[in-house]
Design a protein around this motif. Structure first.
Motif, PDB file in Angstrom:
ATOM      1  N   GLN A 102      -0.481   7.779  -2.613  1.00 20.52           N
ATOM      2  CA  GLN A 102      -0.176   6.234  -2.493  1.00 20.52           C
ATOM      3  C   GLN A 102      -0.415   5.478  -3.338  1.00 20.52           C
ATOM      4  O   GLN A 102      -1.692   5.187  -4.154  1.00 20.52           O
ATOM      5  N   GLU A 103       0.574   4.927  -4.098  1.00 18.46           N
ATOM      6  CA  GLU A 103       0.515   3.825  -5.277  1.00 18.46           C
ATOM      7  C   GLU A 103       0.041   2.623  -4.824  1.00 18.46           C
ATOM      8  O   GLU A 103      -0.016   2.169  -3.681  1.00 18.46           O
ATOM      9  N   LYS A 104      -0.338   1.955  -5.948  1.00 19.12           N
ATOM     10  CA  LYS A 104      -1.049   0.552  -5.666  1.00 19.12           C
ATOM     11  C   LYS A 104      -1.848   0.427  -4.615  1.00 19.12           C
ATOM     12  O   LYS A 104      -1.878  -0.607  -3.986  1.00 19.12           O
ATOM     13  N   TYR A 105      -2.703   1.223  -4.792  1.00 23.05           N
ATOM     14  CA  TYR A 105      -3.800   1.305  -3.632  1.00 23.05           C
ATOM     15  C   TYR A 105      -4.575   0.076  -3.545  1.00 23.05           C
ATOM     16  O   TYR A 105      -4.748  -0.533  -2.693  1.00 23.05           O
ATOM     17  N   PHE A 106      -5.189  -0.747  -4.551  1.00 18.61           N
ATOM     18  CA  PHE A 106      -5.960  -1.618  -4.647  1.00 18.61           C
ATOM     19  C   PHE A 106      -5.192  -2.819  -4.378  1.00 18.61           C
ATOM     20  O   PHE A 106      -5.713  -3.806  -3.613  1.00 18.61           O
ATOM     21  N   ALA A 154      -5.878  -5.373  -1.236  1.00 15.25           N
ATOM     22  CA  ALA A 154      -6.044  -6.902  -1.528  1.00 15.25           C
ATOM     23  C   ALA A 154      -5.109  -7.576  -0.689  1.00 15.25           C
ATOM     24  O   ALA A 154      -5.366  -8.836  -0.208  1.00 15.25           O
ATOM     25  N   CYS A 155      -3.849  -7.181  -0.220  1.00 17.27           N
ATOM     26  CA  CYS A 155      -2.959  -7.945   0.493  1.00 17.27           C
ATOM     27  C   CYS A 155      -3.251  -7.556   2.078  1.00 17.27           C
ATOM     28  O   CYS A 155      -2.410  -8.272   2.775  1.00 17.27           O
ATOM     29  N   ARG A 156      -4.188  -6.912   2.561  1.00 15.10           N
ATOM     30  CA  ARG A 156      -4.396  -6.985   3.899  1.00 15.10           C
ATOM     31  C   ARG A 156      -4.966  -8.104   4.540  1.00 15.10           C
ATOM     32  O   ARG A 156      -5.537  -8.947   3.998  1.00 15.10           O
ATOM     33  N   GLY A 157      -4.388  -8.406   5.442  1.00 14.42           N
ATOM     34  CA  GLY A 157      -4.402  -9.982   6.044  1.00 14.42           C
ATOM     35  C   GLY A 157      -3.532 -10.929   5.732  1.00 14.42           C
ATOM     36  O   GLY A 157      -3.208 -11.994   6.138  1.00 14.42           O
ATOM     37  N   LEU A 158      -3.052 -10.464   4.398  1.00 12.82           N
ATOM     38  CA  LEU A 158      -1.920 -11.627   4.033  1.00 12.82           C
ATOM     39  C   LEU A 158      -0.420 -11.210   4.387  1.00 12.82           C
ATOM     40  O   LEU A 158       0.299 -12.279   4.466  1.00 12.82           O
ATOM     41  N   LEU A 159      -0.110 -10.158   4.348  1.00 13.16           N
ATOM     42  CA  LEU A 159       1.047  -9.555   4.659  1.00 13.16           C
ATOM     43  C   LEU A 159       1.130  -8.744   6.044  1.00 13.16           C
ATOM     44  O   LEU A 159       0.189  -8.128   6.329  1.00 13.16           O
ATOM     45  N   PRO A 160       2.506  -8.587   6.562  1.00  9.77           N
ATOM     46  CA  PRO A 160       2.604  -7.652   7.923  1.00  9.77           C
ATOM     47  C   PRO A 160       2.079  -6.141   7.404  1.00  9.77           C
ATOM     48  O   PRO A 160       2.458  -5.854   6.374  1.00  9.77           O
ATOM     49  N   ARG A 161       1.446  -5.552   8.166  1.00  9.78           N
ATOM     50  CA  ARG A 161       1.056  -4.184   8.179  1.00  9.78           C
ATOM     51  C   ARG A 161       2.209  -3.322   7.734  1.00  9.78           C
ATOM     52  O   ARG A 161       1.890  -2.663   6.632  1.00  9.78           O
TER      53      ARG A 161
END
Length: 311
Positions: free
Chosen positions: A176-180, A184-191
């Motif tokens: 899974q790329e761009k893990y961090f 960081a985007c959890r809660g800001l974008l749809p799952r």
């Protein structure tokens, strides 16, 4: 003005292909190896036989190759070297004895070889791909041609400094790329957006060379007369390749043939538009040594200056 995520891939991830090839080289008897290909490229397996065969050849690696400091990119460079066979004898002779990897090694950081696999891949991608191609050819030039100015929040020096300090397992978790960045985007974008996989855009290269393609300039630029006039390529070899690609059923031509033909066509377009154009003939010509990377060097008794040349 437009906001773009580029170059988040270069800063927040480092390259699944290199990680999978490293795994293949270290665990040659693993039964999980073929499954990794399907996880990497699920969209390739529309034609399972052809897709699997190509990818297995692409990812093949011997244990001694793991020691190559350019391991992450060497497989792609090897594919590009095959294209040299289409150059004219004059241009092939000009390249005899020249090893671009030796030149590359001279201007990379001294600590490069001692870094981990993913860090080395990131350094190479940023140095060779980011400024000259991703941000320029695919970014600023295209945008400014349509009066659009790009903004790159991931190029903020504070973001770059933070990203470079992160350990490899924060940049890529498993495959899974761009893990961090996802964290960081959890809660800001749809799952579904945060967790969805990467699907690269691909130009329909093979459609350009089929007999039904309405691209008359292709026939003209790849004609023997045009190729002999520019002098870069072996006209007979290119003609055979073009005929084979044009007559083959859709999807039956391999990646190497398509990209080789696209390289020839792109070179001919650039030659026709710039070098052979009367409006450019009177321009001052740059000497190649003046735009190379590397330390200061003397040219005809003059100091060329040091540091990194502009892209």
């Amino acid at each position: 003005m437009a906001l773009t995520r580029e170059p988040s891939g270069s800063l927040a991830s480092t390259y699944k292909e290199a990680k999978v090839r490293d795994y293949w080289g270290r665990r040659p008897s693993s039964l999980r190896r073929p499954r990794l290909l399907e996880r990497l490229y699920p969209y390739v397996f529309d034609n399972p036989a052809r897709g699997r065969s190509f990818l297995q050849e692409f990812f093949a690696v011997s244990p001694e190759q793991l020691q190559d400091p350019f391991f992450s990119h060497s497989v792609r460079w090897g594919g590009g070297i095959r294209n040299l066979a289409f150059l004219s004898p004059e241009y092939r002779s000009c390249l005899s004895g020249y090893d671009p990897c030796e030149e590359l090694a001279r201007w990379l950081p001294e600590s490069f070889a001692g870094r981990d696999l993913l860090c080395r891949a990131q350094v190479l991608e940023i140095e060779l791909f980011l400024a000259g191609f991703l941000l320029s050819s695919q970014g600023d030039r295209v945008a400014m041609a349509h009066s659009v100015e790009m903004r790159h929040p991931f190029l903020d020096y504070r973001v770059i400094d933070f990203a470079f300090r992160l350990p490899a397992h924060w940049k890529m978790r498993g495959l899974q790329e761009k893990y961090f960045l996802r964290r960081a985007c959890r809660g800001l974008l749809p799952r579904p957006i945060v967790s969805r996989g990467k699907h690269p855009y691909r130009a329909p290269v093979d459609a350009l060379f089929t007999a039904a393609a309405p691209a008359d300039y292709v026939d003209e630029l790849l004609s023997g007369q045009s190729l002999k006039a520019s002098g870069y390529f072996d006209a007979d070899k290119v003609a055979r390749l073009y005929r084979r690609v044009a007559e083959a059923p859709r999807g039956a031509v391999g990646e190497f043939a398509n990209m080789a033909l696209m390289g020839v066509l792109s070179t001919e377009i650039l030659h026709r538009q710039f070098l052979a154009s009367s409006s450019y003939r009177g321009g001052r010509k740059l000497r190649p040594d003046l735009v190379r990377y590397g330390a200061a060097r003397k040219l005809d008794g003059r100091d060329s200056g040091g540091g990194t040349a502009p892209p």
